[in-house]
Motif scaffolding. Structure first.
Motif, short mmCIF file in Angstrom:
data_model
loop_
_atom_site.label_atom_id
_atom_site.label_comp_id
_atom_site.label_asym_id
_atom_site.label_seq_id
_atom_site.Cartn_x
_atom_site.Cartn_y
_atom_site.Cartn_z
N ALA A 156 0.82 -1.21 0.00
CA ALA A 156 0.00 0.00 0.00
C ALA A 156 0.86 1.26 0.00
CB ALA A 156 -0.94 0.00 1.19
N ASP A 157 2.06 1.19 0.60
CA ASP A 157 2.94 2.37 0.62
C ASP A 157 3.79 2.51 -0.65
OD1 ASP A 157 4.78 0.34 0.98
OD2 ASP A 157 5.59 1.11 2.86
N GLY A 158 3.58 1.62 -1.63
CA GLY A 158 4.28 1.70 -2.91
C GLY A 158 5.54 0.88 -3.00
N GLN A 159 6.03 0.36 -1.88
CA GLN A 159 7.27 -0.41 -1.89
C GLN A 159 7.04 -1.77 -2.57
OE1 GLN A 159 10.10 1.06 -0.79
NE2 GLN A 159 8.82 2.84 -0.32
N ILE A 160 8.03 -2.21 -3.32
CA ILE A 160 7.94 -3.52 -3.97
C ILE A 160 7.98 -4.59 -2.88
CG2 ILE A 160 9.09 -5.17 -5.49
CD1 ILE A 160 10.00 -2.80 -7.18
N SER A 161 6.99 -5.48 -2.91
CA SER A 161 6.92 -6.52 -1.90
C SER A 161 7.26 -7.91 -2.44
CB SER A 161 5.52 -6.57 -1.27
OG SER A 161 4.55 -6.87 -2.26
N PHE A 162 7.03 -8.14 -3.73
CA PHE A 162 7.25 -9.47 -4.28
C PHE A 162 7.38 -9.36 -5.79
CE2 PHE A 162 6.30 -13.85 -5.46
CZ PHE A 162 6.87 -14.58 -4.43
N VAL A 163 8.31 -10.11 -6.37
CA VAL A 163 8.50 -10.12 -7.82
C VAL A 163 8.48 -11.56 -8.31
CG1 VAL A 163 10.02 -9.49 -9.73
CG2 VAL A 163 9.92 -8.03 -7.71
N THR A 164 7.66 -11.82 -9.30
CA THR A 164 7.63 -13.13 -9.94
C THR A 164 8.45 -13.03 -11.22
OG1 THR A 164 5.44 -13.58 -9.05
CG2 THR A 164 6.15 -14.94 -10.90
N ALA A 165 9.55 -13.74 -11.26
CA ALA A 165 10.45 -13.68 -12.40
C ALA A 165 10.67 -15.08 -12.97
CB ALA A 165 11.78 -13.04 -12.00
N THR A 166 9.57 -15.78 -13.25
CA THR A 166 9.66 -17.10 -13.86
C THR A 166 9.91 -16.96 -15.36
OG1 THR A 166 7.26 -17.13 -14.14
CG2 THR A 166 8.15 -18.16 -12.15
N LEU A 167 10.20 -18.05 -16.01
CA LEU A 167 10.38 -18.03 -17.46
C LEU A 167 9.11 -17.49 -18.13
CD1 LEU A 167 12.10 -21.49 -17.92
CD2 LEU A 167 13.15 -19.26 -18.28
N GLN A 168 9.28 -16.70 -19.17
CA GLN A 168 8.17 -16.07 -19.87
C GLN A 168 8.40 -16.13 -21.38
OE1 GLN A 168 5.53 -14.43 -18.19
NE2 GLN A 168 6.41 -15.11 -16.27
N ASN A 169 7.34 -16.00 -22.15
CA ASN A 169 7.45 -15.83 -23.61
C ASN A 169 7.55 -14.33 -23.87
OD1 ASN A 169 5.36 -18.42 -23.51
ND2 ASN A 169 6.93 -18.54 -25.08
N ILE A 170 8.72 -13.77 -23.68
CA ILE A 170 8.85 -12.32 -23.75
C ILE A 170 9.88 -11.85 -24.76
CG2 ILE A 170 8.07 -11.83 -21.42
CD1 ILE A 170 10.98 -11.75 -20.54
N ALA A 171 10.66 -12.73 -25.30
CA ALA A 171 11.78 -12.29 -26.12
C ALA A 171 11.49 -12.48 -27.60
CB ALA A 171 13.05 -13.05 -25.73
N ALA A 172 12.16 -11.68 -28.38
CA ALA A 172 12.20 -11.84 -29.83
C ALA A 172 13.66 -11.72 -30.22
CB ALA A 172 11.37 -10.78 -30.52
N ARG A 173 14.07 -12.53 -31.11
CA ARG A 173 15.46 -12.48 -31.56
C ARG A 173 15.46 -12.44 -33.08
NH1 ARG A 173 17.91 -13.83 -26.72
NH2 ARG A 173 16.94 -15.45 -25.54
N GLU A 174 16.39 -11.68 -33.60
CA GLU A 174 16.53 -11.58 -35.04
C GLU A 174 18.00 -11.47 -35.35
OE1 GLU A 174 14.96 -8.54 -38.44
OE2 GLU A 174 13.56 -9.08 -36.85
N THR A 175 18.45 -12.28 -36.29
CA THR A 175 19.85 -12.26 -36.67
C THR A 175 19.98 -12.61 -38.13
OG1 THR A 175 22.06 -13.06 -36.06
CG2 THR A 175 20.27 -14.67 -35.98
N ASP A 176 21.06 -12.18 -38.75
CA ASP A 176 21.32 -12.54 -40.13
C ASP A 176 22.82 -12.54 -40.35
OD1 ASP A 176 21.71 -9.78 -40.07
OD2 ASP A 176 20.80 -9.44 -42.01
#
Length: 183
Positions: A156-176
């Motif tokens: 309630a005071d804005g402080q971070i209390s917990f972070v869930t940092a499990t694997l996610q489908n969040i990345a994109a990669r591009e290479t050539d």
């Protein structure tokens, strides 16, 4: 797929394909663990100017209900969860390869091949640490209704209390690149 022998010395070739990689057992069900990490809150008054676009970060921190002079009061480390994620989706990809093989009849045994390739991977499985998760939450130009903010809980005071940092489908990669071979 293309493979065209123009003459005895020159062959053109090309290929386009799609790929799918399902998450492996470890990524889906390898387990999760409680973790602790020392991190800087990106909404802290001293951190707010360090984002890619400080105006976006400032606006998103305000949208979270935090004042402009917000100070991170967490001493020590933040609690969170990391590890596998049973909700992962398959990664998808597109690949392209175009090139030629030159085997001149006047140079017996000589061969030169040049190929250009490009790979685009979407929905790539990746993980972020706690601080990266909090940063992406408030550095998102689309606002705070994103997967990153959903994984950062605040008291309630804005402080971070917990972070869930499990694997996610969040990345994109591009290479050539270009491959060249001669023999």
């Amino acid at each position: 797929n293309l493979d065209w022998a123009i003459n005895d010395s020159l062959r053109l070739r090309g290929n386009s394909s799609s790929a799918v990689r399902a998450p492996n057992i470890g990524e889906l069900f390898g387990g999760q663990s409680q973790n602790f990490m020392i991190m800087d809150d990106p909404c802290d008054a001293q951190q707010i100017g360090r984002g890619k676009d400080p105006a976006v970060r400032r606006a998103n921190c305000a949208a979270l209900g935090l004042p402009a002079n917000f100070t991170d009061q967490v001493t020590g480390s933040n609690e969170g969860l990391s590890g596998s994620n049973p909700d992962l989706e398959p990664e998808t990809g597109k690949t392209w390869t175009y090139g030629f093989v030159f085997t001149p009849t006047f140079l017996e045994g000589f061969s030169l091949n040049v190929d250009y390739w490009k790979i685009k991977l979407r929905n790539a499985i990746s993980s972020l640490d706690f601080e990266q998760m909090a940063q992406r939450c408030v550095d998102n130009v689309g606002g705070i209704n994103n997967t990153y903010c959903a994984n950062v809980q605040r008291r309630a005071d804005g402080q971070i209390s917990f972070v869930t940092a499990t694997l996610q489908n969040i990345a994109a990669r591009e290479t050539d690149g270009i491959d060249i071979g001669a023999s």
